[in-house]
Scaffold this active site. Structure first.
Site, short mmCIF file in Angstrom:
data_model
loop_
_atom_site.label_atom_id
_atom_site.label_comp_id
_atom_site.label_asym_id
_atom_site.label_seq_id
_atom_site.Cartn_x
_atom_site.Cartn_y
_atom_site.Cartn_z
CD GLU A 165 5.60 3.77 -10.29
OE1 GLU A 165 4.77 2.77 -10.78
OE2 GLU A 165 6.82 3.10 -10.48
NE ARG A 183 2.81 -6.66 -8.48
CZ ARG A 183 3.90 -6.03 -9.13
NH1 ARG A 183 3.49 -4.86 -9.83
NH2 ARG A 183 5.00 -6.60 -9.11
CG HIS A 203 -3.67 -6.80 -14.89
ND1 HIS A 203 -4.65 -7.18 -14.04
CD2 HIS A 203 -4.25 -6.01 -16.14
CE1 HIS A 203 -5.68 -6.86 -14.63
NE2 HIS A 203 -5.55 -6.10 -15.89
CG ASP A 211 1.56 2.16 -8.50
OD1 ASP A 211 1.48 1.71 -7.50
OD2 ASP A 211 2.06 1.79 -9.56
NE ARG A 271 6.44 -2.10 -15.34
CZ ARG A 271 5.74 -1.92 -14.14
NH1 ARG A 271 5.56 -0.72 -13.80
NH2 ARG A 271 4.98 -3.01 -13.81
NE ARG A 288 -6.14 6.72 -20.53
CZ ARG A 288 -6.96 6.29 -20.96
NH1 ARG A 288 -7.10 5.23 -21.98
NH2 ARG A 288 -8.45 6.58 -20.68
#
Length: 920
Positions: free
Chosen positions: A539, A751, A149, A579, A418, A617
């Site tokens: 989300e 994000r 990330h 989110d 994804r 998480r």
């Protein structure tokens, strides 16, 4: 001997290690940068300690004056020194946790919560026998999933230096060293710290996806390849020692490590079919190389001669089939068998990867059709050793290798795909329109879309044609699904088992992926076979509220229910913590997640489908983080049905899995919590009705307060971008994925990860608590002292609420409003600053006050003295970094944008993240 409080005695080795590392770092700074720089750093350190520990405001003024007067070069030196001290403190703390754990085991203490020993003890005390436990493990699945990330600030080179230092500290702790050995250790420690000091902390280029793949795979070298097999062995031995009926039974490989790195395309245009193929090949190379190394070592160890001990006929046949014709090993059947196994693994390596392994086999051999064939030949060796009085040899390296093959196969780690549902929607619409322009998928309502998708799933015809031209997006998506099918044929179906759909709104989002899977041969309707799990990700707050209804409608479709029969009637659902928090705030996010789970448990039970939850998480509380053990046990009854997956992200991966012993403890926590939550969960999914009503009221008030600040206050977006380091984070070379999903500064598009990370850097931690104080105040105003009594009872009796407050307690303890106010001064519009920061300050005070009242604590973290001491010790080293970061941001935004200022900002981001640990 001086007197100490018992808890202080236990921490004495930790303080000694921190002093040692601090002294070595200081000596390194003096030697490398000069006496003046060392004196400056020491002055700042002592002033900060005096202020933090004694509330000496004169010391604070001295500290601020010193820091404000730093030159650019001095700033870099100070930031580096305090950043590296944070890293060294982390190492010392990890080693202390290992030390304390070993001390408990040596003393024969009762197993601690979170250990498998404790979980099994509970099971035995409850009268559970081997049959019940075997039934649990037969269907269990526990999978931490590594994700890359945009705020991972740790370079692998820095991590390697830190691990060298950890090993040297561990050596000092475990071994009684001679004076000569102690001197050698001291010198090695100084060399390691010197290497750390002179290793570049920042990346000069932005990471590629393959760089992220490589970084993720390093944790298999550090920990997973060896520690997971050890965990299984220890668990099996513990079961056998307690219950003889367990005997020599071996557990299924219920625990593995997954990955998103190389398959997560949501908002990352750099993840392509080619990247997926490269990631899979890189993983396979890692697994096969490990097996070859282990078999090679086993061959050197199993020098058992045939004249001295018998061997089974199967083993002798395996030895006879080996290409090893050396006369020196003619009477060593185990070695010859292993040489043959090595040759077959090497041939498999060539077949799968297209090039020779680093260490060649003695001769060519046939490759394995799959990992099961390799496992069977290793099993032949195991059975022969066991049957001929050599069980001790079978229980060593061979045992761990057999387990590794069972866990990691030839693919090492399953890679999840994804993508955002909007992309799937556009691709399916384009495919349909290309063959029938009159059919406008996007113009249909939900019912119309579902009907069209079901028609396609029932038809043997494929939509895509090699004779038609498609958009780049559609070509890319089809290529990904086809690459997944190719991976199944090459590495096995476990290589790419899951397709996750971000922003799932309704049933059509799930059926769209089924249609795309059909296009690639991953779904074969005529055979009733679906080769991948299609996983909706709910989300936002609204999506969480609709999750149970969506799944209820999906399961009501006979065509989809029929597909689930090929998936053992199991369906996975992913819940997005990050989110939902950004959308609705900490309290509402936690509550809507909990309610969504209750609804899903009911919907799945009605349709006879087994639920597996995938928890998205983050590391920080603002993204659903916090201690994993408590979080899993706080799930509603029936939500953990022996199976759980959860994401491990960014800097949290390094803190949990870089050190092998820490890694094993964290893996064990996940397995133990899943076992306990499954076997001992309350049968009712929800607590007392009045508690649910109270949470609904609190959530509504917290949601209103959070949304009012973040989404309804004029200028808040500008305030956020100016009062935090978000703009500078977006420019860091710390990930392949952009910080925002779109080219905008809108909070909706940002994000969740950089959103939380930015608030952590300025020590507000706003996503981890905002709105709670207002919610409790409103609840108390309506219900009076009876309402407060109810909240206290909820904290005492309900693990969900207690865990929620415990996580908030930690976040508030790490926040600092005085430091946060200095970041607020970065906002140039004074009116905007005055309109927003006092609101944040007031809500912070309300939240701290109400949290202490409900929990009964006099001060934050009174219930967690270990963490409280850790934070208290860290603050004096974090405060200077925050102060310098603010000054650098002032300079940078005023136009002084030379490389030293930019580098100083980025270094300070790294240092603060290290000091806060679970910051992003």
């Amino acid at each position: 001997m001086s007197e100490h409080h018992p808890s202080e005695d236990k921490d004495l080795p930790l303080r000694d290690d921190i002093r040692l590392l601090g002294r070595v770092l200081g000596d390194t700074v003096r030697a490398q940068e000069g006496e003046a720089v060392f004196d400056l750093v020491e002055t700042i350190r002592q002033s900060s300690i005096r202020f933090r520990r004694h509330e000496d405001h004169a010391a604070r003024r001295e500290l601020e004056a010193t820091l404000d007067s730093l030159s650019r070069d001095q700033t870099i030196d100070v930031v580096r020194a305090f950043s590296y001290f944070s890293h060294l403190s982390n190492i010392a703390e990890d080693q202390h946790h290992i030390r304390r754990s070993r001390a408990h085991q040596i003393a024969g203490s009762a197993p601690k919560e979170g250990s498998l020993a404790h979980a099994l003890e509970r099971a035995f005390e409850a009268g559970m026998g081997s049959g019940e436990l075997a039934a649990f493990f037969d269907t269990a699945q526990v999978t931490p999933v590594l994700t890359a990330h945009p705020t991972e600030v740790q370079r692998k080179s820095i991590l390697n230096c830190q691990m060298a230092i950890a090993r040297l500290l561990d050596e000092r702790d475990r071994m009684q060293l001679t004076p000569e050995e102690r001197q050698a250790n001291d010198e090695a420690l100084r060399r390691a710290v010197l290497t750390l000091w002179q290793t570049r902390m920042l990346r000069t280029e932005k990471l590629s996806v393959m760089d992220e793949v490589s970084n993720g795979l390093s944790y298999f070298d550090y920990s997973f390849l060896r520690e997971l097999p050890r965990l299984y062995a220890n668990l099996e031995d513990r079961l056998a020692s307690r219950d003889r009926s367990w005997g020599a039974l071996e557990l299924p490989s219920f625990m593995q490590v997954g990955s998103w790195i190389g398959g997560d395309r949501d908002g990352n245009p750099f993840v392509t079919a080619e990247i997926l193929e490269k990631a899979l090949a890189t993983q396979a190379e890692k697994a096969l190389t490990f097996y070859m190394d282990e078999v090679h070592t086993l061959g050197s160890q199993l020098s058992v001669a045939q004249g001295l001990v018998s061997a089974s006929d199967a083993l002798l046949r395996l030895a006879a089939a080996s290409p090893d014709g050396s006369p020196h090993r003619s009477d060593e059947p185990y070695r010859r068998a292993l040489t043959g196994i090595y040759a077959r693994i090497a041939a498999t390596y060539v077949q799968l990867l297209g090039h020779q392994p680093p260490r060649h086999a003695v001769a060519q051999s046939a490759p394995y059709a799959g990992p099961e064939a390799l496992a069977e030949e290793l099993e032949v060796i195991h059975r022969s050793l066991t049957a001929n009085g050599l069980s001790a040899l079978a229980r060593g390296r061979l045992r761990h290798l057999r387990r590794a093959v069972g866990v990691f196969g030839f693919h090492l780690a399953p890679i999840d795909l994804r993508q955002n549902s909007d992309v799937h929607e556009r691709v399916v619409a384009e495919l349909i329109k290309a063959i029938d322009p009159a059919r406008d998928y996007l113009a249909q309502d939900e019912a119309g879309r579902v009907e069209m998708l079901l028609d396609e799933l029932a038809s043997p015809r494929l939509l895509a044609s090699p004779w038609l031209d498609y958009s780049e997006e559609t070509r890319g998506e089809l290529a990904i699904f086809r690459a997944a099918r190719a991976a199944h044929l090459r590495y096995g179906k476990a290589a790419v088992p899951n397709c996750i759909i971000s922003k799932t709104d309704d049933v059509s989002d799930i059926l769209e992926v089924a249609v795309l899977a059909k296009e690639a041969g991953l779904l074969r309707p005529a055979e009733g076979v679906l080769d991948v799990n299609i996983i909706p990700l709910f989300e936002t707050i609204g999506d969480l509220q609709n999750a149970a209804g969506v799944m209820d409608r999906l399961f009501s479709l006979p065509a989809y229910k029929a597909l689930l029969e090929s998936r053992r009637m199991e369906q996975e659902v992913m819940l997005g913590y990050s989110d939902s928090n950004k959308d609705g705030g900490f309290l509402t996010s936690g509550w809507e997640l909990y309610k969504a789970e209750i609804g899903l448990v009911g919907a799945f039970a009605r349709h006879g489908v087994r639920l597996r939850l995938f928890h998205g998480r983050g590391g920080s509380v603002g993204r659903g983080g916090g201690p994993s053990y408590q979080a899993i046990l706080a799930q509603p009854g029936g939500a953990v049905q022996g199976q759980i997956r959860l994401t491990e992200q960014g800097e949290v991966i390094a803190s949990k899995y870089a050190n092998p012993e820490v890694a094993r403890r964290n893996l064990e926590v996940l397995a133990a919590a899943t076992l306990e939550a499954t076997l001992f969960a309350p049968r009712e999914p929800a607590p007392r009705p009045e508690y649910l009503e109270a949470m609904d009221e609190l959530s509504a008030a917290a949601f209103a307060a959070y949304r009012n600040l973040v989404y309804e206050t004029d200028g808040f977006e500008q305030y956020f971008w100016e009062s935090t380091v978000i703009a500078e984070i977006a420019a860091l070379n710390i990930g392949s994925r952009p910080a925002s999903r779109k080219k905008s500064t809108a909070i909706e598009d940002l994000r969740a990860i950089p959103w939380v990370f930015s608030w952590a850097q300025c020590r507000i931690m706003l996503p981890g608590w905002y709105g709670f104080g207002s919610a409790v105040e409103a609840y108390r105003a309506k219900h009076g002292e009876a309402g407060m009594a109810r909240l206290k009872a909820m904290h005492h009796e309900w693990s969900f609420f207690a865990t929620l407050l415990s996580n908030m307690d930690m976040v508030l303890a790490k926040s600092d409003i005085a430091i946060a106010s200095r970041y607020a001064d970065l906002v140039k519009d004074a009116a905007l600053r005055q309109a927003i920061f006092p609101r944040i300050e007031a809500e912070h005070a309300r939240t701290v006050e109400t949290l202490l009242q409900i929990s009964g604590q006099a001060d934050l973290l009174d219930a967690n003295p270990l963490l409280k001491r850790s934070i208290r010790n860290r603050f004096p080293y974090l405060d200077p970094l925050n102060h310098v970061q603010v000054e650098l941001l002032h300079r940078y935004r005023d136009g002084h944008q030379d490389e030293r200022v930019r580098r100083g900002i980025h270094l300070s981001i790294n240092g603060i993240a290290a000091g806060l640990r679970n910051s992003g």
